[in-house]
Design a protein around this motif. Sequence first.
Motif, PDB file in Angstrom:
ATOM      1  N   LEU A  76       0.868  -1.175   0.000  1.00  0.00           N
ATOM      2  CA  LEU A  76       0.000   0.000   0.000  1.00  0.00           C
ATOM      3  C   LEU A  76       0.904   1.223   0.000  1.00  0.00           C
ATOM      4  CD1 LEU A  76      -3.051   0.905   0.271  1.00  0.00           C
ATOM      5  CD2 LEU A  76      -2.585   1.166   2.718  1.00  0.00           C
ATOM      6  N   ALA A 101       1.742   0.116  -8.728  1.00  0.00           N
ATOM      7  CA  ALA A 101       0.500   0.854  -8.472  1.00  0.00           C
ATOM      8  C   ALA A 101      -0.558   0.550  -9.530  1.00  0.00           C
ATOM      9  CB  ALA A 101       0.787   2.353  -8.430  1.00  0.00           C
ATOM     10  N   THR A 102      -1.787   0.284  -9.068  1.00  0.00           N
ATOM     11  CA  THR A 102      -2.876  -0.052  -9.995  1.00  0.00           C
ATOM     12  C   THR A 102      -4.138   0.763  -9.755  1.00  0.00           C
ATOM     13  OG1 THR A 102      -3.578  -1.854  -8.526  1.00  0.00           O
ATOM     14  CG2 THR A 102      -2.104  -2.434 -10.351  1.00  0.00           C
ATOM     15  N   GLU A 103      -4.402   1.167  -8.512  1.00  0.00           N
ATOM     16  CA  GLU A 103      -5.627   1.890  -8.182  1.00  0.00           C
ATOM     17  C   GLU A 103      -5.287   3.077  -7.287  1.00  0.00           C
ATOM     18  OE1 GLU A 103      -8.796  -0.579  -6.688  1.00  0.00           O
ATOM     19  OE2 GLU A 103      -8.061  -2.330  -7.794  1.00  0.00           O
ATOM     20  N   ILE A 104      -6.168   4.086  -7.304  1.00  0.00           N
ATOM     21  CA  ILE A 104      -5.877   5.327  -6.589  1.00  0.00           C
ATOM     22  C   ILE A 104      -7.089   5.781  -5.792  1.00  0.00           C
ATOM     23  CG2 ILE A 104      -5.077   7.705  -6.807  1.00  0.00           C
ATOM     24  CD1 ILE A 104      -4.059   6.933  -9.620  1.00  0.00           C
ATOM     25  N   VAL A 105      -6.829   6.116  -4.532  1.00  0.00           N
ATOM     26  CA  VAL A 105      -7.849   6.698  -3.647  1.00  0.00           C
ATOM     27  C   VAL A 105      -7.267   7.995  -3.101  1.00  0.00           C
ATOM     28  CG1 VAL A 105      -9.264   6.375  -1.583  1.00  0.00           C
ATOM     29  CG2 VAL A 105      -8.700   4.402  -3.032  1.00  0.00           C
ATOM     30  N   GLU A 118     -10.586   7.605  -6.992  1.00  0.00           N
ATOM     31  CA  GLU A 118     -11.719   7.474  -6.069  1.00  0.00           C
ATOM     32  C   GLU A 118     -11.530   8.447  -4.903  1.00  0.00           C
ATOM     33  OE1 GLU A 118     -13.618   4.239  -2.911  1.00  0.00           O
ATOM     34  OE2 GLU A 118     -12.199   3.564  -4.455  1.00  0.00           O
ATOM     35  N   LEU A 166      -8.165  -1.295   2.293  1.00  0.00           N
ATOM     36  CA  LEU A 166      -7.578  -1.072   0.973  1.00  0.00           C
ATOM     37  C   LEU A 166      -6.359  -1.956   0.709  1.00  0.00           C
ATOM     38  CD1 LEU A 166      -7.855   2.813   0.674  1.00  0.00           C
ATOM     39  CD2 LEU A 166      -9.147   1.091  -0.609  1.00  0.00           C
ATOM     40  N   SER A 171      -4.676  -5.087  -0.337  1.00  0.00           N
ATOM     41  CA  SER A 171      -5.202  -6.160  -1.175  1.00  0.00           C
ATOM     42  C   SER A 171      -4.078  -6.934  -1.827  1.00  0.00           C
ATOM     43  CB  SER A 171      -6.118  -5.569  -2.261  1.00  0.00           C
ATOM     44  OG  SER A 171      -6.459  -6.544  -3.225  1.00  0.00           O
ATOM     45  N   SER A 207      -4.345  -5.955  -5.765  1.00  0.00           N
ATOM     46  CA  SER A 207      -4.095  -4.610  -6.272  1.00  0.00           C
ATOM     47  C   SER A 207      -3.071  -3.906  -5.385  1.00  0.00           C
ATOM     48  CB  SER A 207      -5.387  -3.777  -6.285  1.00  0.00           C
ATOM     49  OG  SER A 207      -6.365  -4.367  -7.109  1.00  0.00           O
ATOM     50  N   ARG A 263      -2.669  -0.327  -4.152  1.00  0.00           N
ATOM     51  CA  ARG A 263      -3.434   0.908  -4.098  1.00  0.00           C
ATOM     52  C   ARG A 263      -2.584   2.060  -3.583  1.00  0.00           C
ATOM     53  NH1 ARG A 263      -8.313  -2.826  -2.195  1.00  0.00           N
ATOM     54  NH2 ARG A 263      -9.408  -2.951  -4.193  1.00  0.00           N
ATOM     55  N   ILE A 290      -2.852   5.830  -1.819  1.00  0.00           N
ATOM     56  CA  ILE A 290      -3.682   6.775  -1.075  1.00  0.00           C
ATOM     57  C   ILE A 290      -2.983   8.125  -1.083  1.00  0.00           C
ATOM     58  CG2 ILE A 290      -4.662   7.390   1.169  1.00  0.00           C
ATOM     59  CD1 ILE A 290      -4.822   4.436   1.839  1.00  0.00           C
TER      60      ILE A 290
END
Length: 320
Positions: A157, A200-204, A227, A251, A253, A256, A258, A260
Amino acid sequence: MSRTDKEPAADFTDPPVKANILAAGAVVWRHAPQRDGIEIALVHRPKYDDWSLPKGKLDPGETPVITTVREVAEETGLNTRLGRYLGHVTYPIPGHRKLKRVDYWAAEVVDGGFESNPEVDVLVWHRLDRVMDALSYPMDRTIVRNFMRQPADTTTLLLVRHAKAGRSGRYVGDDDQRPLEKAGRAQARALVPNLLAFGATEIVSAPPARCVQTVTPLAEELGVKVELEPLFSESGYAAAPDAARKRARDLVSADSVRVISSQGKVIPDLVEWWAGEDGISLPPARNRKGSVWVLSFNGGRLVAADHLDRILTPNDYPQG
């Protein structure tokens, strides 16, 4: 394979003289074919007739993180995803009056295949119980020991403090709309390849514009949406810290990596809480704008926290 020990013994404390040759490398690992253990890649360099960990010097303008991924790919043909920071070694270069520093990360193989090249003619995979005897240099064995202190198979993360956005007192209007300044936009762009190196694959992101803008170049590169999570803003975190901490844990995972994007009054407290809950020590960190915490987990437990300062320029090393 015999030990050659031709390279000088490493000094594992920061020397009084600043290193003037900068390099980076990795403990490249994969699951054994039957998934009954871990294997580490060692490379043979015909120029030195040694067996070592993949590594190489920083190109101009590179960060150690970017160099690690590039050098591993060039020497081994393998594309990797970085994980834990494993420390650094420093040693003098005989006959040159120069000091070399090499930073190392754990690097899991994603894909690719080895082909002999001018720098490396052979790559061999070794299980953990055999790798020490196969290595030529004591400094490499020290880095491998650091790798073996925690599980190899970790999830990541990434916590990013927003980039430079100028002084709040000079901005007229809603502070949540305060944008990144020119230097901050440069930081945001520079973060992209460094965050991609960790997969990195997803962003919050917290809703303030400066937080969202810090990860917008990454979102554009990945082709994903950012997000929004109000709990990661300073006001949201202060009002409901337990909910924010649970959201952060959720978050983590295995599927993924992620990112932040948050603020200066959130990230230090969140990381300190997490470290206290899971019983790890934290390295020194100034938590400056544009810096990154790389959090590594195994079985949902935080096992390592590494701090990468600012935009990770070649002179801004991780502390640890």
